[in-house]
Design a protein around this motif. Structure first.
Motif, PDB file in Angstrom:
ATOM      1  N   GLU A   1      -6.506  14.166  -3.116  1.00 29.79           N
ATOM      2  CA  GLU A   1      -7.018  14.421  -1.765  1.00 29.79           C
ATOM      3  C   GLU A   1      -8.536  14.287  -1.651  1.00 29.79           C
ATOM      4  N   THR A   2      -9.227  14.139  -2.769  1.00 30.35           N
ATOM      5  CA  THR A   2     -10.689  14.046  -2.733  1.00 30.35           C
ATOM      6  C   THR A   2     -11.213  12.767  -3.381  1.00 30.35           C
ATOM      7  N   GLY A   3     -10.321  11.850  -3.720  1.00 31.39           N
ATOM      8  CA  GLY A   3     -10.760  10.658  -4.437  1.00 31.39           C
ATOM      9  C   GLY A   3     -11.297  11.009  -5.816  1.00 31.39           C
ATOM     10  N   ALA A   4     -10.698  12.053  -6.430  1.00 32.53           N
ATOM     11  CA  ALA A   4     -11.101  12.523  -7.770  1.00 32.53           C
ATOM     12  C   ALA A   4     -12.597  12.841  -7.801  1.00 32.53           C
ATOM     13  N   TYR A   5     -13.089  13.512  -6.726  1.00 32.14           N
ATOM     14  CA  TYR A   5     -14.516  13.779  -6.664  1.00 32.14           C
ATOM     15  C   TYR A   5     -15.014  14.789  -7.700  1.00 32.14           C
ATOM     16  N   PRO A   6     -14.297  15.871  -7.981  1.00 31.60           N
ATOM     17  CA  PRO A   6     -14.844  16.800  -8.992  1.00 31.60           C
ATOM     18  C   PRO A   6     -15.141  16.089 -10.310  1.00 31.60           C
ATOM     19  N   LEU A   7     -16.296  16.407 -10.877  1.00 36.44           N
ATOM     20  CA  LEU A   7     -16.643  15.789 -12.152  1.00 36.44           C
ATOM     21  C   LEU A   7     -15.652  16.185 -13.233  1.00 36.44           C
ATOM     22  N   TYR A   8     -15.230  17.438 -13.185  1.00 33.66           N
ATOM     23  CA  TYR A   8     -14.260  17.936 -14.144  1.00 33.66           C
ATOM     24  C   TYR A   8     -13.706  19.252 -13.626  1.00 33.66           C
ATOM     25  N   TYR A   9     -12.694  19.732 -14.334  1.00 34.30           N
ATOM     26  CA  TYR A   9     -12.065  21.002 -13.995  1.00 34.30           C
ATOM     27  C   TYR A   9     -12.203  21.964 -15.169  1.00 34.30           C
ATOM     28  N   MET A  10     -12.028  23.259 -14.874  1.00 32.17           N
ATOM     29  CA  MET A  10     -11.983  24.270 -15.910  1.00 32.17           C
ATOM     30  C   MET A  10     -10.858  25.257 -15.584  1.00 32.17           C
ATOM     31  N   ILE A  11     -10.588  26.130 -16.535  1.00 31.05           N
ATOM     32  CA  ILE A  11      -9.648  27.232 -16.342  1.00 31.05           C
ATOM     33  C   ILE A  11     -10.434  28.507 -16.608  1.00 31.05           C
ATOM     34  N   ASN A  12     -10.350  29.488 -15.704  1.00 33.38           N
ATOM     35  CA  ASN A  12     -11.082  30.734 -15.939  1.00 33.38           C
ATOM     36  C   ASN A  12     -10.285  31.940 -15.470  1.00 33.38           C
ATOM     37  N   CYS A  13     -10.718  33.112 -15.937  1.00 29.11           N
ATOM     38  CA  CYS A  13     -10.160  34.391 -15.526  1.00 29.11           C
ATOM     39  C   CYS A  13      -8.682  34.541 -15.892  1.00 29.11           C
ATOM     40  N   ALA A  14      -8.319  34.055 -17.071  1.00 32.28           N
ATOM     41  CA  ALA A  14      -6.985  34.255 -17.635  1.00 32.28           C
ATOM     42  C   ALA A  14      -7.124  34.194 -19.147  1.00 32.28           C
TER      43      ALA A  14
ATOM     44  N   PRO B   1       0.426  27.829 -23.237  1.00 35.11           N
ATOM     45  CA  PRO B   1       1.769  27.231 -23.224  1.00 35.11           C
ATOM     46  C   PRO B   1       1.981  26.200 -22.110  1.00 35.11           C
ATOM     47  N   ALA B   2       1.144  26.243 -21.067  1.00 39.30           N
ATOM     48  CA  ALA B   2       1.289  25.305 -19.953  1.00 39.30           C
ATOM     49  C   ALA B   2       0.584  23.984 -20.209  1.00 39.30           C
ATOM     50  N   LEU B   3      -0.118  23.889 -21.335  1.00 39.23           N
ATOM     51  CA  LEU B   3      -0.869  22.677 -21.660  1.00 39.23           C
ATOM     52  C   LEU B   3      -0.078  21.841 -22.655  1.00 39.23           C
ATOM     53  N   ALA B   4       0.205  20.620 -22.289  1.00 42.57           N
ATOM     54  CA  ALA B   4       0.966  19.726 -23.160  1.00 42.57           C
ATOM     55  C   ALA B   4       0.080  18.567 -23.580  1.00 42.57           C
ATOM     56  N   ALA B   5      -0.201  18.476 -24.856  1.00 41.93           N
ATOM     57  CA  ALA B   5      -1.073  17.406 -25.368  1.00 41.93           C
ATOM     58  C   ALA B   5      -0.533  16.046 -24.953  1.00 41.93           C
ATOM     59  N   GLY B   6      -1.458  15.183 -24.542  1.00 40.04           N
ATOM     60  CA  GLY B   6      -1.074  13.823 -24.177  1.00 40.04           C
ATOM     61  C   GLY B   6      -0.894  13.607 -22.696  1.00 40.04           C
ATOM     62  N   GLU B   7      -0.772  14.679 -21.908  1.00 42.27           N
ATOM     63  CA  GLU B   7      -0.618  14.503 -20.469  1.00 42.27           C
ATOM     64  C   GLU B   7      -1.960  14.112 -19.847  1.00 42.27           C
ATOM     65  N   GLN B   8      -1.921  13.137 -18.953  1.00 40.27           N
ATOM     66  CA  GLN B   8      -3.136  12.533 -18.432  1.00 40.27           C
ATOM     67  C   GLN B   8      -4.014  13.525 -17.683  1.00 40.27           C
ATOM     68  N   TRP B   9      -3.417  14.460 -16.952  1.00 34.70           N
ATOM     69  CA  TRP B   9      -4.213  15.383 -16.150  1.00 34.70           C
ATOM     70  C   TRP B   9      -5.113  16.259 -17.005  1.00 34.70           C
ATOM     71  N   LEU B  10      -4.721  16.486 -18.249  1.00 30.55           N
ATOM     72  CA  LEU B  10      -5.541  17.319 -19.121  1.00 30.55           C
ATOM     73  C   LEU B  10      -6.853  16.661 -19.514  1.00 30.55           C
ATOM     74  N   GLN B  11      -6.948  15.344 -19.343  1.00 30.56           N
ATOM     75  CA  GLN B  11      -8.219  14.680 -19.595  1.00 30.56           C
ATOM     76  C   GLN B  11      -9.288  15.112 -18.598  1.00 30.56           C
ATOM     77  N   ARG B  12      -8.853  15.731 -17.499  1.00 28.29           N
ATOM     78  CA  ARG B  12      -9.792  16.184 -16.472  1.00 28.29           C
ATOM     79  C   ARG B  12     -10.286  17.617 -16.733  1.00 28.29           C
ATOM     80  N   VAL B  13      -9.681  18.308 -17.696  1.00 25.12           N
ATOM     81  CA  VAL B  13     -10.059  19.697 -17.989  1.00 25.12           C
ATOM     82  C   VAL B  13     -11.120  19.702 -19.075  1.00 25.12           C
ATOM     83  N   ALA B  14     -12.344  20.099 -18.707  1.00 26.61           N
ATOM     84  CA  ALA B  14     -13.471  19.992 -19.634  1.00 26.61           C
ATOM     85  C   ALA B  14     -13.953  21.327 -20.159  1.00 26.61           C
ATOM     86  N   GLY B  15     -13.340  22.429 -19.724  1.00 20.14           N
ATOM     87  CA  GLY B  15     -13.855  23.698 -20.213  1.00 20.14           C
ATOM     88  C   GLY B  15     -12.977  24.880 -19.900  1.00 20.14           C
TER      89      GLY B  15
END
Length: 313
Positions: free
Chosen positions: A214-227, A234-248
């Motif tokens: 919905e944003t043309g992939a505008y965010p430079l990267y994503y993170m996970i916080n407050c968990a 367990p929700a992270l599966a190595a090799g899935e393309q979307w995880l390449q966007r998680v930088a921290g």
């Protein structure tokens, strides 16, 4: 003036640190009263600004000794209109707070930056409502709502903006769209429940892929916080393309649920060494996760333990 807005050093590789749980540290360790969990009120006094500087400097000392970069997030997670109104801050007062938060980080950068320790000045944005509950704004409303805070950061010279503890995908989309219109690089960070899903039931994969679509992939990267890592690993599966966007990651110290933490009158600091080992496992499995900090319950001891586990001696 923004130093890195058009050339952010964390995008070039290498490990970057961030701070821990600012509000929980100030409240439970330092005995500071933060109404509505709002650390931005400290920016209104010389004593408060000095306390914030002292807070950041514990982390900057770790980064300097370890030779890592650092992302300096402003104390403005609550500095939006809804939370500001609860504390008696109108639009102009909030703008002054948001601009002043960046000025304080620039002072820290002037004092602490070194060639091997680039310091990125980041304007921190929180959700409109409670970080543990689902918001109900649509993307257009969220874009309009968060634009003023992002504009303040842009005017003040922040390098980027970072939205933390988001539970609503539409709010993430709106923030990213507002940042794009204002020419500000942005990062989006979602929080999840103990089942690894957003409180709305959506998965991290859905949240990131929808925001990108919905944003043309505008965010430079994503993170996970407050968990805690045990909640989302367990929700992270190595090799899935979307995880390449998680930088921290900025994880909680405690494995308790959000509901348990919300109702707790004491701080659960967890085990810093265990948290460090969990970060090490994450970074080995997912090499894109290079921006490491903490959230609720963490302090400089946890960040030191993360460095110990993740960096070669």
């Amino acid at each position: 003036m923004a130093k890195y807005r058009n050339d952010l050093p964390q995008m070039k590789g290498g490990l970057f640190l961030s701070d821990g749980g600012m509000e929980t540290t100030l409240i439970f360790h330092d005995g500071v009263e933060l109404p509505h969990f709002a650390s931005f009120v400290l920016l209104d006094s010389a004593e408060g600004r000095a306390r914030l500087k002292g807070y950041y400097e514990k982390y900057l000392d770790i980064a300097r000794r370890r030779g890592t970069g650092f992302v300096l997030d402003s104390a403005t997670w609550r500095a939006n209109p809804d939370w500001g109104a609860k504390l008696g801050y109108g639009a102009e007062a909030l703008k002054a707070i948001n601009v002043g938060s960046i000025r304080l980080l620039e002072e820290l950068r002037d004092a602490w930056e070194a060639p091997e320790t680039p310091l990125v000045v980041s304007g921190a944005i929180g959700p409109r409502g409670d970080g543990y509950k689902a918001g109900n704004m649509d993307a257009r409303e969220a874009e309009a709502y968060h634009a003023a805070q992002i504009a303040s950061f842009a005017e003040a010279g922040a390098d980027m903006v970072a939205a933390y503890t988001l539970t609503n995908i539409d709010e993430a989309i709106g923030i990213a769209r507002a940042a794009k219109k204002l020419g500000m690089p942005c990062m989006i960070s979602f929080t999840v429940e103990t089942d690894g899903r957003l409180v709305t039931g959506k998965t991290l994969k859905e949240a990131i892929e929808t925001t990108d679509r919905e944003t043309g992939a505008y965010p430079l990267y994503y993170m996970i916080n407050c968990a805690h890592p045990s909640h989302f690993a367990p929700a992270l599966a190595a090799g899935e393309q979307w995880l390449q966007r998680v930088a921290g990651v900025k994880a909680n110290a405690s494995a308790k649920s959000h509901a348990e933490l919300d109702n707790s009158e004491t701080l659960d600091p967890g085990d810093p060494a265990d948290l460090g080992r969990r970060y090490s496992a994450l970074t080995r499995s997912f090499p894109t996760m290079r921006i490491l900090g903490g959230c609720c319950g963490t302090d400089h001891r946890h960040i030191a333990a993360i460095c110990q586990a993740c960096l070669p001696n």
